[in-house]
Scaffold this motif. Structure first.
Motif, PDB file in Angstrom:
ATOM      1  N   THR A  48       0.833  -1.208   0.000  1.00 50.63           N
ATOM      2  CA  THR A  48       0.000   0.000   0.000  1.00 50.63           C
ATOM      3  C   THR A  48       0.869   1.260   0.000  1.00 50.63           C
ATOM      4  OG1 THR A  48      -0.236   0.135   2.423  1.00 50.63           O
ATOM      5  CG2 THR A  48      -1.823  -1.237   1.222  1.00 50.63           C
ATOM      6  N   ARG A  49       2.108   1.126   0.458  1.00 51.13           N
ATOM      7  CA  ARG A  49       3.036   2.256   0.365  1.00 51.13           C
ATOM      8  C   ARG A  49       3.337   2.550  -1.101  1.00 51.13           C
ATOM      9  NH1 ARG A  49       8.283   3.916  -0.036  1.00 51.13           N
ATOM     10  NH2 ARG A  49       8.834   5.587   1.426  1.00 51.13           N
ATOM     11  N   ALA A  50       3.531   1.442  -1.850  1.00 55.27           N
ATOM     12  CA  ALA A  50       3.882   1.605  -3.272  1.00 55.27           C
ATOM     13  C   ALA A  50       2.730   2.194  -4.074  1.00 55.27           C
ATOM     14  CB  ALA A  50       4.283   0.238  -3.860  1.00 55.27           C
ATOM     15  N   VAL A  51       1.488   1.806  -3.767  1.00 57.62           N
ATOM     16  CA  VAL A  51       0.366   2.259  -4.603  1.00 57.62           C
ATOM     17  C   VAL A  51      -0.209   3.598  -4.166  1.00 57.62           C
ATOM     18  CG1 VAL A  51      -0.252  -0.068  -5.337  1.00 57.62           C
ATOM     19  CG2 VAL A  51      -1.421   0.938  -3.360  1.00 57.62           C
ATOM     20  N   ALA A  52      -0.026   3.977  -2.900  1.00 58.90           N
ATOM     21  CA  ALA A  52      -0.619   5.242  -2.454  1.00 58.90           C
ATOM     22  C   ALA A  52       0.085   5.891  -1.264  1.00 58.90           C
ATOM     23  CB  ALA A  52      -2.092   5.038  -2.098  1.00 58.90           C
ATOM     24  N   GLY A  53       0.642   5.083  -0.365  1.00 59.04           N
ATOM     25  CA  GLY A  53       1.201   5.641   0.880  1.00 59.04           C
ATOM     26  C   GLY A  53       2.326   6.632   0.636  1.00 59.04           C
ATOM     27  N   ALA A  61       1.078  15.364  18.882  1.00 54.81           N
ATOM     28  CA  ALA A  61       0.790  14.022  18.362  1.00 54.81           C
ATOM     29  C   ALA A  61       0.424  14.111  16.882  1.00 54.81           C
ATOM     30  CB  ALA A  61      -0.359  13.405  19.143  1.00 54.81           C
ATOM     31  N   PRO A  62       1.011  13.251  16.048  1.00 59.86           N
ATOM     32  CA  PRO A  62       0.649  13.280  14.629  1.00 59.86           C
ATOM     33  C   PRO A  62      -0.756  12.714  14.388  1.00 59.86           C
ATOM     34  CG  PRO A  62       2.099  11.420  15.065  1.00 59.86           C
ATOM     35  CD  PRO A  62       1.963  12.170  16.365  1.00 59.86           C
ATOM     36  N   VAL A  63      -1.379  13.137  13.311  1.00 63.61           N
ATOM     37  CA  VAL A  63      -2.664  12.551  12.894  1.00 63.61           C
ATOM     38  C   VAL A  63      -2.354  11.218  12.209  1.00 63.61           C
ATOM     39  CG1 VAL A  63      -4.661  12.789  11.356  1.00 63.61           C
ATOM     40  CG2 VAL A  63      -3.750  14.804  12.570  1.00 63.61           C
ATOM     41  N   PRO A  64      -2.856  10.097  12.723  1.00 62.54           N
ATOM     42  CA  PRO A  64      -2.632   8.836  12.016  1.00 62.54           C
ATOM     43  C   PRO A  64      -3.400   8.830  10.686  1.00 62.54           C
ATOM     44  CG  PRO A  64      -3.274   8.461  14.314  1.00 62.54           C
ATOM     45  CD  PRO A  64      -3.555   9.902  14.016  1.00 62.54           C
ATOM     46  N   VAL A  65      -2.714   8.427   9.617  1.00 64.78           N
ATOM     47  CA  VAL A  65      -3.340   8.328   8.294  1.00 64.78           C
ATOM     48  C   VAL A  65      -3.129   6.891   7.810  1.00 64.78           C
ATOM     49  CG1 VAL A  65      -3.378   9.197   5.916  1.00 64.78           C
ATOM     50  CG2 VAL A  65      -2.868  10.777   7.812  1.00 64.78           C
ATOM     51  N   ALA A  66      -4.182   6.088   7.863  1.00 63.64           N
ATOM     52  CA  ALA A  66      -4.076   4.692   7.418  1.00 63.64           C
ATOM     53  C   ALA A  66      -4.163   4.660   5.908  1.00 63.64           C
ATOM     54  CB  ALA A  66      -5.204   3.868   8.024  1.00 63.64           C
ATOM     55  N   VAL A  67      -3.172   4.037   5.264  1.00 64.09           N
ATOM     56  CA  VAL A  67      -3.238   3.862   3.807  1.00 64.09           C
ATOM     57  C   VAL A  67      -3.219   2.353   3.567  1.00 64.09           C
ATOM     58  CG1 VAL A  67      -2.167   4.334   1.584  1.00 64.09           C
ATOM     59  CG2 VAL A  67      -2.040   6.052   3.418  1.00 64.09           C
ATOM     60  N   GLY A  68      -4.408   1.789   3.300  1.00 63.43           N
ATOM     61  CA  GLY A  68      -4.496   0.346   3.143  1.00 63.43           C
ATOM     62  C   GLY A  68      -5.925  -0.094   3.045  1.00 63.43           C
ATOM     63  N   SER A  69      -6.130  -1.412   3.222  1.00 63.70           N
ATOM     64  CA  SER A  69      -7.495  -1.921   3.176  1.00 63.70           C
ATOM     65  C   SER A  69      -7.904  -2.361   4.577  1.00 63.70           C
ATOM     66  CB  SER A  69      -7.612  -3.027   2.130  1.00 63.70           C
ATOM     67  OG  SER A  69      -6.730  -4.079   2.428  1.00 63.70           O
ATOM     68  N   GLY A  70      -8.646  -3.450   4.685  1.00 65.71           N
ATOM     69  CA  GLY A  70      -9.264  -3.828   5.952  1.00 65.71           C
ATOM     70  C   GLY A  70      -8.314  -3.853   7.131  1.00 65.71           C
ATOM     71  N   VAL A  71      -7.195  -4.553   6.984  1.00 64.09           N
ATOM     72  CA  VAL A  71      -6.364  -4.782   8.157  1.00 64.09           C
ATOM     73  C   VAL A  71      -5.615  -3.520   8.579  1.00 64.09           C
ATOM     74  CG1 VAL A  71      -4.509  -6.167   9.116  1.00 64.09           C
ATOM     75  CG2 VAL A  71      -6.193  -7.228   7.617  1.00 64.09           C
ATOM     76  N   VAL A  72      -4.989  -2.829   7.638  1.00 67.24           N
ATOM     77  CA  VAL A  72      -4.254  -1.596   7.989  1.00 67.24           C
ATOM     78  C   VAL A  72      -5.218  -0.581   8.612  1.00 67.24           C
ATOM     79  CG1 VAL A  72      -2.971   0.373   7.058  1.00 67.24           C
ATOM     80  CG2 VAL A  72      -2.420  -1.937   6.294  1.00 67.24           C
ATOM     81  N   ASN A  73      -6.429  -0.518   8.043  1.00 64.40           N
ATOM     82  CA  ASN A  73      -7.426   0.393   8.603  1.00 64.40           C
ATOM     83  C   ASN A  73      -7.809  -0.013  10.029  1.00 64.40           C
ATOM     84  OD1 ASN A  73      -9.401   2.571   8.460  1.00 64.40           O
ATOM     85  ND2 ASN A  73     -10.916   0.943   8.337  1.00 64.40           N
ATOM     86  N   ASP A  74      -8.066  -1.302  10.230  1.00 63.02           N
ATOM     87  CA  ASP A  74      -8.470  -1.759  11.567  1.00 63.02           C
ATOM     88  C   ASP A  74      -7.358  -1.556  12.603  1.00 63.02           C
ATOM     89  OD1 ASP A  74     -11.085  -2.423  11.039  1.00 63.02           O
ATOM     90  OD2 ASP A  74     -10.772  -4.583  10.972  1.00 63.02           O
ATOM     91  N   TYR A 117      -8.545   9.943  13.326  1.00 59.81           N
ATOM     92  CA  TYR A 117      -7.612   9.565  12.263  1.00 59.81           C
ATOM     93  C   TYR A 117      -8.303   9.630  10.909  1.00 59.81           C
ATOM     94  CZ  TYR A 117      -9.505   4.888  11.263  1.00 59.81           C
ATOM     95  OH  TYR A 117     -10.299   3.849  10.844  1.00 59.81           O
ATOM     96  N   MET A 118      -7.490   9.399   9.881  1.00 57.41           N
ATOM     97  CA  MET A 118      -7.951   9.496   8.503  1.00 57.41           C
ATOM     98  C   MET A 118      -7.582   8.202   7.798  1.00 57.41           C
ATOM     99  SD  MET A 118      -6.784  12.518   5.973  1.00 57.41           S
ATOM    100  CE  MET A 118      -7.367  12.670   4.308  1.00 57.41           C
ATOM    101  N   THR A 119      -8.383   7.799   6.807  1.00 51.67           N
ATOM    102  CA  THR A 119      -8.018   6.590   6.076  1.00 51.67           C
ATOM    103  C   THR A 119      -8.064   6.828   4.565  1.00 51.67           C
ATOM    104  OG1 THR A 119      -8.295   4.188   6.026  1.00 51.67           O
ATOM    105  CG2 THR A 119     -10.298   5.477   5.973  1.00 51.67           C
ATOM    106  N   VAL A 120      -7.085   6.267   3.880  1.00 49.51           N
ATOM    107  CA  VAL A 120      -7.042   6.293   2.414  1.00 49.51           C
ATOM    108  C   VAL A 120      -7.156   4.840   1.967  1.00 49.51           C
ATOM    109  CG1 VAL A 120      -5.639   6.861   0.387  1.00 49.51           C
ATOM    110  CG2 VAL A 120      -5.599   8.370   2.405  1.00 49.51           C
ATOM    111  N   ALA A 121      -8.278   4.518   1.315  1.00 49.56           N
ATOM    112  CA  ALA A 121      -8.567   3.128   0.965  1.00 49.56           C
ATOM    113  C   ALA A 121      -7.710   2.680  -0.215  1.00 49.56           C
ATOM    114  CB  ALA A 121     -10.049   2.991   0.609  1.00 49.56           C
TER     115      ALA A 121
END
Ligand SMILES: [Zn+2]
Length: 446
Positions: A50-55, A102-115, A128-132
């Motif tokens: 997910t780092r490679a595709v968007a993170g 404290a930094p804002v957590p930004v999840a970049v991933g699908s189900g597991v990274v988000n959870d 926090y924020m999530t990028v699917a």
């Protein structure tokens, strides 16, 4: 933003913005500024894929806007490997170690990274924020994180949903096709799940929540009617389907319950998970499992719709109905010797009705069956059509295709009613002595 998403956002307790569309990744920065005002730091949580595709890109966008963007890359290992509470603790410690502010957590991933990020942020009390990165399930916008506990049980850890969700369709297209197949099946599951809710409410065994219903169900049939477009990842079909997944999560957020998004088909998946089921050495993705049992429950429902409930012998049902203590003993036996030993008794206590209440329920069913049947028929799709749509997106439809069997499905139908405090069609079949016969018939077992 679609009208349905806007409506859901107005009711959402945690989520303030949800953007689904083409080329929306760059909106991460304005949304970050709008919904985390004054925040000068972010921690991007991702895995190598997910780092490679968007993170990586999200980090660059934030830095270009003058926001300090740190990164926590989970070690490779796949979804199976990471769906574990200790990785949520790892993410939490990474956020805490980043110092102040404290930094804002930004999840970049699908189900597991988000959870993992959802739970870590919840423990720290940080929005926090999530990028699917995949259209694989409906949990982006739901409360709670489904993770394996240190004791080895898969449980839903309470924690708020993300404040902002960004789902860029171009990013979602980079995910393996099986992930969208899983998400599509998870959305298709809301067809029989909705029928379970209708039936339970009609029989006085569940609360009705009109907004929750509308959020998930109002556009559901339109969101699942173009499997060819989803398989081809066409913009319109993909966007409608991803919005459908987001709306499922919003309804759960609104009701603080999975009732709008999950019925018996989900119980069969949970039962496989409880046995640590794998197929060809892999955990079967949630939606892929759920799709198989969506097909199965559609077959059960076809038998329910074809049955003449107006001729039900209520006295015979009451004569078979056992008192609470006997029912508790049955519930206790269902999960005896497992890590979930008390589950059955809890479900029995939550769902049990005495003979008089059962009489009222079954007499109500007899008297109003034509109306109830009409509502169910309008909700459901033929099992053959469910199977066709699953096949078009590349999802399996039979237990054998995920390493289970029809015999195991039959046994699980008898367990499923002891899983939750939730009344489903299977409960009605149990109360009327028809469970075994209907399930065997649906499975083609003698
Ligand atoms: Zn699901």
């Amino acid at each position: 933003m679609s009208e349905r998403i806007e409506r859901a956002l107005r009711r959402a307790t945690d989520t303030k913005a949800c953007v689904v569309g083409e080329d929306v990744l760059a909106r991460t920065v304005p949304l970050f500024r709008e919904w985390f005002p004054g925040a000068s730091r972010a921690l991007v949580v991702c895995d190598p894929r997910t780092r490679a595709v968007a993170g990586g890109r999200v980090g660059e966008l934030l830095r270009a806007a003058g926001i300090e963007a740190l990164e926590h890359v989970l070690e490779p290992g796949g979804a199976t490997f990471h769906a574990d509470y200790r990785y949520a603790a790892e993410v939490r410690d990474a956020v805490a170690a980043a110092g102040t502010p404290a930094p804002v957590p930004v999840a970049v991933g699908s189900g597991v990274v988000n959870d993992l990020t959802k739970r870590a942020s919840g423990e720290l009390g940080l929005p926090y924020m999530t990028v699917a990165t995949a259209a694989s399930m409906d949990g982006y916008t739901s409360f709670g994180a489904a993770l394996r506990s240190p004791e080895g049980a898969k449980i839903t850890y309470p924690c708020p949903a993300p404040r902002v969700v960004v789902a860029d369709l171009g990013v979602l297209r980079t995910a393996p096709p099986r992930m969208a197949a899983s998400g599509f099946a998870d959305l298709l599951a809301k067809v029989p799940a909705g029928a379970d809710w209708i039936l339970a409410a009609e029989l006085g065994a569940a609360e009705w929540h009109e907004e929750g219903w509308r959020t998930v169900q109002a556009g559901l049939h339109a969101a699942v009617d173009a499997p060819e477009g989803v398989a081809a990842m066409e913009s319109g079909a993909l966007g409608r389907f991803v919005e459908g997944l987001m709306l499922g999560g919003f309804a759960m957020q609104d009701m603080q319950s999975s009732r709008p998004a999950s019925g018996a088909e989900h119980m069969f998946s949970h039962l496989l998970e409880m046995r640590d089921h794998t197929y060809e050495g892999e955990i079967v993705p949630h939606g892929i499992q759920v799709g198989v049992f969506t097909h199965f429950m559609s077959r059960v429902y076809e038998r329910i719709l074809a049955h003449d409930w107006t001729a039900l012998d209520v006295d015979a049902c009451l004569a078979r109905w056992t008192p609470l203590e006997e029912r508790e003993r049955v519930g206790a036996r269902v999960f005896a010797g497992t890590k979930f030993a008390d589950l059955g008794v809890k479900a029995v206590r939550a769902k049990f009705v005495d003979r008089e209440a059962l009489r009222a329920r079954l007499e109500g069913l007899k008297a109003r069956w034509p109306e109830i049947r009409a509502r169910l028929a309008a909700q459901l799709l033929p099992a053959a059509e469910i199977e066709r749509r699953l096949r078009v997106v590349g999802a399996p439809a039979e237990p054998e295709e995920i390493g289970s069997t029809r015999e195991a499905t039959l046994a699980d139908a008898h367990r499923a009613i002891f899983m939750r405090d939730r009344y489903m069609a299977l409960d009605l079949l149990d109360e009327t002595g028809l469970l075994d016969a209907f399930v065997r018939d649906a499975l083609g077992l003698a």
